[in-house]
Design a protein around this motif. Structure first.
Motif, PDB file in Angstrom:
ATOM      1  N   LEU A  21      23.171  12.932   0.316  1.00 12.49           N
ATOM      2  CA  LEU A  21      24.404  12.766   1.083  1.00 12.49           C
ATOM      3  C   LEU A  21      24.108  12.633   2.577  1.00 12.49           C
ATOM      4  O   LEU A  21      24.639  11.745   3.253  1.00 12.49           O
ATOM      5  N   GLU A  22      23.241  13.509   3.099  1.00 13.01           N
ATOM      6  CA  GLU A  22      22.943  13.461   4.527  1.00 13.01           C
ATOM      7  C   GLU A  22      22.144  12.218   4.893  1.00 13.01           C
ATOM      8  O   GLU A  22      22.328  11.640   5.973  1.00 13.01           O
ATOM      9  N   VAL A  23      21.242  11.797   4.003  1.00 15.58           N
ATOM     10  CA  VAL A  23      20.483  10.568   4.272  1.00 15.58           C
ATOM     11  C   VAL A  23      21.427   9.378   4.352  1.00 15.58           C
ATOM     12  O   VAL A  23      21.336   8.545   5.266  1.00 15.58           O
ATOM     13  N   ILE A  24      22.369   9.294   3.421  1.00 18.55           N
ATOM     14  CA  ILE A  24      23.319   8.176   3.424  1.00 18.55           C
ATOM     15  C   ILE A  24      24.249   8.276   4.636  1.00 18.55           C
ATOM     16  O   ILE A  24      24.519   7.278   5.313  1.00 18.55           O
ATOM     17  N   ARG A  25      24.731   9.489   4.923  1.00 16.01           N
ATOM     18  CA  ARG A  25      25.637   9.665   6.064  1.00 16.01           C
ATOM     19  C   ARG A  25      24.999   9.166   7.361  1.00 16.01           C
ATOM     20  O   ARG A  25      25.593   8.392   8.109  1.00 16.01           O
ATOM     21  N   TYR A  26      23.776   9.598   7.624  1.00  9.52           N
ATOM     22  CA  TYR A  26      23.156   9.240   8.893  1.00  9.52           C
ATOM     23  C   TYR A  26      22.496   7.873   8.858  1.00  9.52           C
ATOM     24  O   TYR A  26      22.194   7.299   9.918  1.00  9.52           O
ATOM     25  N   SER A  27      22.309   7.316   7.668  1.00  6.16           N
ATOM     26  CA  SER A  27      21.930   5.900   7.591  1.00  6.16           C
ATOM     27  C   SER A  27      23.088   5.026   8.077  1.00  6.16           C
ATOM     28  O   SER A  27      22.882   4.035   8.785  1.00  6.16           O
ATOM     29  N   LEU A  28      24.314   5.405   7.710  1.00  6.85           N
ATOM     30  CA  LEU A  28      25.486   4.674   8.187  1.00  6.85           C
ATOM     31  C   LEU A  28      25.610   4.776   9.707  1.00  6.85           C
ATOM     32  O   LEU A  28      25.907   3.795  10.393  1.00  6.85           O
ATOM     33  N   VAL A  29      25.370   5.966  10.235  1.00  3.33           N
ATOM     34  CA  VAL A  29      25.410   6.150  11.686  1.00  3.33           C
ATOM     35  C   VAL A  29      24.347   5.281  12.360  1.00  3.33           C
ATOM     36  O   VAL A  29      24.613   4.593  13.359  1.00  3.33           O
ATOM     37  N   ALA A  30      23.144   5.293  11.807  1.00  6.34           N
ATOM     38  CA  ALA A  30      22.033   4.548  12.406  1.00  6.34           C
ATOM     39  C   ALA A  30      22.286   3.051  12.385  1.00  6.34           C
ATOM     40  O   ALA A  30      21.974   2.352  13.368  1.00  6.34           O
ATOM     41  N   MET A  31      22.858   2.549  11.299  1.00  3.79           N
ATOM     42  CA  MET A  31      23.073   1.106  11.253  1.00  3.79           C
ATOM     43  C   MET A  31      24.183   0.682  12.222  1.00  3.79           C
ATOM     44  O   MET A  31      24.123  -0.414  12.781  1.00  3.79           O
ATOM     45  N   MET A  32      25.144   1.565  12.476  1.00  2.00           N
ATOM     46  CA  MET A  32      26.155   1.258  13.494  1.00  2.00           C
ATOM     47  C   MET A  32      25.523   1.275  14.894  1.00  2.00           C
ATOM     48  O   MET A  32      25.794   0.396  15.715  1.00  2.00           O
ATOM     49  N   ASP A  33      24.678   2.266  15.159  1.00  3.65           N
ATOM     50  CA  ASP A  33      23.987   2.328  16.448  1.00  3.65           C
ATOM     51  C   ASP A  33      23.130   1.086  16.669  1.00  3.65           C
ATOM     52  O   ASP A  33      23.110   0.508  17.768  1.00  3.65           O
ATOM     53  N   GLU A  34      22.412   0.677  15.642  1.00  2.19           N
ATOM     54  CA  GLU A  34      21.540  -0.493  15.764  1.00  2.19           C
ATOM     55  C   GLU A  34      22.354  -1.763  15.994  1.00  2.19           C
ATOM     56  O   GLU A  34      21.970  -2.621  16.810  1.00  2.19           O
ATOM     57  N   THR A  35      23.470  -1.871  15.303  1.00  2.00           N
ATOM     58  CA  THR A  35      24.312  -3.061  15.467  1.00  2.00           C
ATOM     59  C   THR A  35      24.874  -3.134  16.872  1.00  2.00           C
ATOM     60  O   THR A  35      24.911  -4.205  17.494  1.00  2.00           O
ATOM     61  N   GLU A  36      25.324  -1.991  17.404  1.00  2.00           N
ATOM     62  CA  GLU A  36      25.822  -1.970  18.777  1.00  2.00           C
ATOM     63  C   GLU A  36      24.735  -2.380  19.768  1.00  2.00           C
ATOM     64  O   GLU A  36      24.989  -3.163  20.696  1.00  2.00           O
ATOM     65  N   ALA A  37      23.547  -1.840  19.586  1.00  2.00           N
ATOM     66  CA  ALA A  37      22.447  -2.172  20.488  1.00  2.00           C
ATOM     67  C   ALA A  37      22.116  -3.658  20.430  1.00  2.00           C
ATOM     68  O   ALA A  37      21.848  -4.297  21.462  1.00  2.00           O
ATOM     69  N   ASN A  38      22.143  -4.219  19.237  1.00  2.00           N
ATOM     70  CA  ASN A  38      21.835  -5.632  19.078  1.00  2.00           C
ATOM     71  C   ASN A  38      22.908  -6.508  19.724  1.00  2.00           C
ATOM     72  O   ASN A  38      22.603  -7.516  20.373  1.00  2.00           O
ATOM     73  N   LEU A  39      24.173  -6.116  19.550  1.00  2.60           N
ATOM     74  CA  LEU A  39      25.261  -6.877  20.158  1.00  2.60           C
ATOM     75  C   LEU A  39      25.158  -6.845  21.677  1.00  2.60           C
ATOM     76  O   LEU A  39      25.300  -7.878  22.350  1.00  2.60           O
ATOM     77  N   GLN A  68      31.987   3.760  11.800  1.00  5.12           N
ATOM     78  CA  GLN A  68      32.297   3.008  13.015  1.00  5.12           C
ATOM     79  C   GLN A  68      31.329   3.430  14.104  1.00  5.12           C
ATOM     80  O   GLN A  68      30.885   4.586  14.141  1.00  5.12           O
ATOM     81  N   GLY A  69      30.981   2.487  14.967  1.00  2.00           N
ATOM     82  CA  GLY A  69      30.019   2.762  16.017  1.00  2.00           C
ATOM     83  C   GLY A  69      30.505   3.815  16.991  1.00  2.00           C
ATOM     84  O   GLY A  69      31.695   3.887  17.317  1.00  2.00           O
ATOM     85  N   ARG A  70      29.586   4.612  17.486  1.00  2.00           N
ATOM     86  CA  ARG A  70      29.945   5.697  18.396  1.00  2.00           C
ATOM     87  C   ARG A  70      30.237   5.194  19.803  1.00  2.00           C
ATOM     88  O   ARG A  70      30.854   5.893  20.604  1.00  2.00           O
ATOM     89  N   GLY A  71      29.799   3.986  20.124  1.00  2.00           N
ATOM     90  CA  GLY A  71      30.079   3.417  21.433  1.00  2.00           C
ATOM     91  C   GLY A  71      31.308   2.532  21.451  1.00  2.00           C
ATOM     92  O   GLY A  71      31.582   1.862  22.440  1.00  2.00           O
ATOM     93  N   SER A  72      32.076   2.523  20.349  1.00  2.00           N
ATOM     94  CA  SER A  72      33.226   1.638  20.253  1.00  2.00           C
ATOM     95  C   SER A  72      34.339   2.060  21.203  1.00  2.00           C
ATOM     96  O   SER A  72      34.472   3.222  21.561  1.00  2.00           O
ATOM     97  N   ILE A  73      35.141   1.093  21.589  1.00  2.00           N
ATOM     98  CA  ILE A  73      36.344   1.370  22.384  1.00  2.00           C
ATOM     99  C   ILE A  73      37.249   2.323  21.589  1.00  2.00           C
ATOM    100  O   ILE A  73      37.551   2.057  20.425  1.00  2.00           O
ATOM    101  N   PRO A  74      37.685   3.452  22.152  1.00  2.00           N
ATOM    102  CA  PRO A  74      38.504   4.394  21.387  1.00  2.00           C
ATOM    103  C   PRO A  74      39.776   3.794  20.800  1.00  2.00           C
ATOM    104  O   PRO A  74      40.191   4.154  19.691  1.00  2.00           O
ATOM    105  N   SER A  75      40.429   2.888  21.538  1.00  2.00           N
ATOM    106  CA  SER A  75      41.674   2.326  21.014  1.00  2.00           C
ATOM    107  C   SER A  75      41.443   1.387  19.840  1.00  2.00           C
ATOM    108  O   SER A  75      42.400   0.903  19.231  1.00  2.00           O
ATOM    109  N   PHE A  76      40.180   1.129  19.482  1.00  2.00           N
ATOM    110  CA  PHE A  76      39.867   0.357  18.286  1.00  2.00           C
ATOM    111  C   PHE A  76      39.522   1.269  17.102  1.00  2.00           C
ATOM    112  O   PHE A  76      39.045   0.796  16.068  1.00  2.00           O
ATOM    113  N   VAL A  77      39.718   2.570  17.237  1.00  2.00           N
ATOM    114  CA  VAL A  77      39.237   3.495  16.219  1.00  2.00           C
ATOM    115  C   VAL A  77      39.958   3.268  14.892  1.00  2.00           C
ATOM    116  O   VAL A  77      41.185   3.183  14.836  1.00  2.00           O
TER     117      VAL A  77
END
Length: 589
Positions: A21-39, A68-77
């Motif tokens: 569960l924790e591996v999957i949870r933080y894999s989702l977090v990591a892929m959002m972080d990576e996507t934000e960095a790439n964008l 959802q990415g942690r750097g996202s605009i809050p009003s897009f939550v």
């Protein structure tokens, strides 16, 4: 009344071992972080590359927020699911691997048309299991300039309702031409579009890798367990809030056309483990471009305020919002019809969030800040590059003070509560891109509301236009500034001035657009945050530090904080305590 989806039986009922569960949870977090960095790394426009005006997410085939990415605009939550579901309803089975769709339709997204959602399906065994989705602020979508008030959405740009910009992995050249010849910044727009596609591809690929490793059944079960855990946490937090109905109100300075104040009235209802944000008393949609649809308006504001009050540190997913109900009626400022003008949709949202938090402050006073900057506060210059369709623009100061809170001063020079981690574009970047000369950018002394804890300071920016240009002022909450709480004073209201060369009297106003010659100075000062608690209870070392740093003037220290300065220029503590006691006694009776 709209409510967040209830827990599902099925996948959520299956157990996942804690390690997986924790591996999957933080894999989702990591892929959002990576996507934000790439964008951020690949985008062309300053507003994405530097400002970070975007949102990155994964949603299920039913439109539920997986991550959802942690750097996202809050009003897009947690709102990427709505435009995706609209596409599913429109295209049905005609969605294929390699299709990339764009949606900014006002009736679906409920925001200004620059915010364009792109999404692509993710398959497992021939069925759609999820979508990767990115919302980015396109530099331009045609239409008129936002400073020239629109009265209907058609004046604000081109709308794409689930248009396939890529079909089966190939760009639609006809749609590409339509976009290219309906935008002023086509090179930037297509650079950002390719970055948006790359972001969708990256999130899709990482999610496919996760499913390949654990199997969709295991991943789906983990997602539902994450939702259930978030829901349990939020309900536990709500149980700590006293039941009751909590009402608050404020006003916007105008409706985007007139200067008639627009009332913002909200009620928060806490009942055991559920919270209702009641927005049914919001005013009817207005003539100007301050409207928003239900998704981008009322629901967005309610979610941001709810999250800030109840679970600010929780990573956003579907389960977090199950205890939230949002009461709306059609045709209001925050649930407007799809043809309403929405170019400045974000302006009211900031105040609405603040007012919802003001209502929460009656129930949980030590957890809610005083009024925040909550406005754009922009002084901007804009002109066309000679002989081209391209425009440059400069200014755009959006930094102000945040409200103080129990135990701490408000932060200075931050963006608003709807901007989150958006960064200030460096002055050097603005000037190197030909966006005018920045003559001044500074904190404003005495702009933070006085209090036991002081409000954050607003900022002042001055830009000089190098060529003839259009100069604009765009302000709100100048008449109704950020409020203090529990004895704290209001923050400084924002204001702007346009100084044409050779003219003694500046042009002022909350919404102004004028043609100006080269050498014109455009000044914008943004709101300070409200103070929290009685200023006469502020610790003397804190006042002394503020005066030394220039945050508070000696005059304000005497007037607001009851300070008495000695002959050596320092604070005379015994005299100050006597003065404060006398002022409190006089105020009491």
């Amino acid at each position: 009344m709209t409510a967040m989806p209830k827990p599902r039986t099925g996948p959520g009922a299956r157990r996942v071992d804690p390690i997986t569960l924790e591996v999957i949870r933080y894999s989702l977090v990591a892929m959002m972080d990576e996507t934000e960095a790439n964008l951020t790394r690949t985008a062309f426009s300053t507003i994405i590359r530097e400002f970070k005006d975007y949102s990155v997410g994964l949603v299920t085939a039913r439109g539920e927020t997986i991550a959802q990415g942690r750097g996202s605009i809050p009003s897009f939550v947690a709102d990427l699911g709505t435009p995706v579901l609209d596409g599913v309803a429109m295209w049905g089975d005609d969605l294929h691997d390699g299709d990339y769709l764009i949606n900014n339709h006002a009736g679906v997204c409920g925001q200004h048309l620059n915010n364009v959602v792109m999404y692509t399906p993710i398959f497992d065994g021939g069925r759609i299991i999820a979508f990767s989705a990115l919302r980015t602020h396109w530099p331009d979508v045609g239409g008129g300039f936002q400073a020239r008030p629109a009265t209907e959405i058609y004046q604000e740009g081109i709308q794409f309702r689930n248009a396939k910009i890529y079909k089966n992995g190939k760009i639609d050249v006809e749609l590409e031409r339509i976009i290219r010849y309906n935008t002023r910044h086509s090179d930037e727009t297509f650079g950002d579009l390719e970055a948006q596609i790359a972001g969708c591809q990256l999130a899709k690929r990482r999610f496919e890798d996760l499913v390949a490793r654990y199997g969709w059944d295991q991943v789906e079960a983990a997602i539902h367990e994450c939702w259930d855990q978030s829901e349990r946490y939020v309900r536990q937090r709500i149980r700590q809030i006293p039941n009751g109905r909590y009402y608050a109100e404020s006003f916007l300075d105008g409706d985007g056309i007139t200067d008639d104040p627009v009332p913002i009235r909200v009620t928060v209802v806490v009942e055991d483990e559920d919270i209702t944000v009641d927005l049914t008393d919001m005013p009817p949609q207005v003539a100007g471009p301050l409207n928003s649809g239900a998704t981008g308006g009322g629901e967005s504001a309610a979610k941001v305020a709810f999250k800030g009050a109840v679970a600010p540190f929780l990573l956003p997913n579907e389960g977090e919002f199950r205890p939230l109900k949002i009461a709306l009626k059609l045709g209001t400022l925050v649930s407007a019809s799809e043809d309403a003008a929405m170019g400045l949709w974000s302006t009211p949202i900031k105040t609405i969030i603040d007012v919802i938090l003001k209502a929460f402050s009656q129930a949980i006073p030590n957890e809610i800040p005083a009024g925040n900057n909550a406005q754009y506060g922009r002084g901007r210059v804009r002109a066309r590059y000679a002989g081209t369709r391209q425009f440059w623009q400069g200014g755009g100061n959006t930094l102000g003070g945040w409200g103080a809170h129990w135990g701490g001063d408000g932060q200075s020079a931050l963006h608003t509560t709807t901007h989150g981690d958006c960064r200030r574009v460096p002055i050097e970047v603005e000037e190197s891109e030909g966006l005018g000369l920045v003559r001044r950018f500074e904190l404003v002394t005495d702009s933070g509301g006085a209090g036991r804890w002081r409000g954050g300071l607003g900022t002042r920016m001055e830009v000089v236009t190098p060529t003839p240009a259009t100069a604009t002022l765009d302000f709100d909450r100048s008449k109704f500034p950020p409020w203090g709480l529990f004895g704290g004073k209001d923050g400084m209201p924002g204001h702007g001035e346009i100084h044409k060369p050779g003219e003694d009297q500046p042009i002022t106003g909350t919404r102004v657009a004028v043609q100006v010659p080269a050498g014109t100075r455009v000044c914008a000062a943004n709101n300070g945050g409200g103070g929290w608690g009685d200023p006469l209870e502020r610790e003397l070392p804190a006042v002394e530090w503020d005066v030394r740093q220039g945050y508070v003037s000696r005059e304000a220290a005497i007037r607001d904080y009851g300070v008495v300065f000695g002959a050596d220029g320092g604070i005379d503590a015994p005299a100050t305590e006597r003065n404060r006691a006398a002022r409190k006694e006089a105020a009491a009776g």
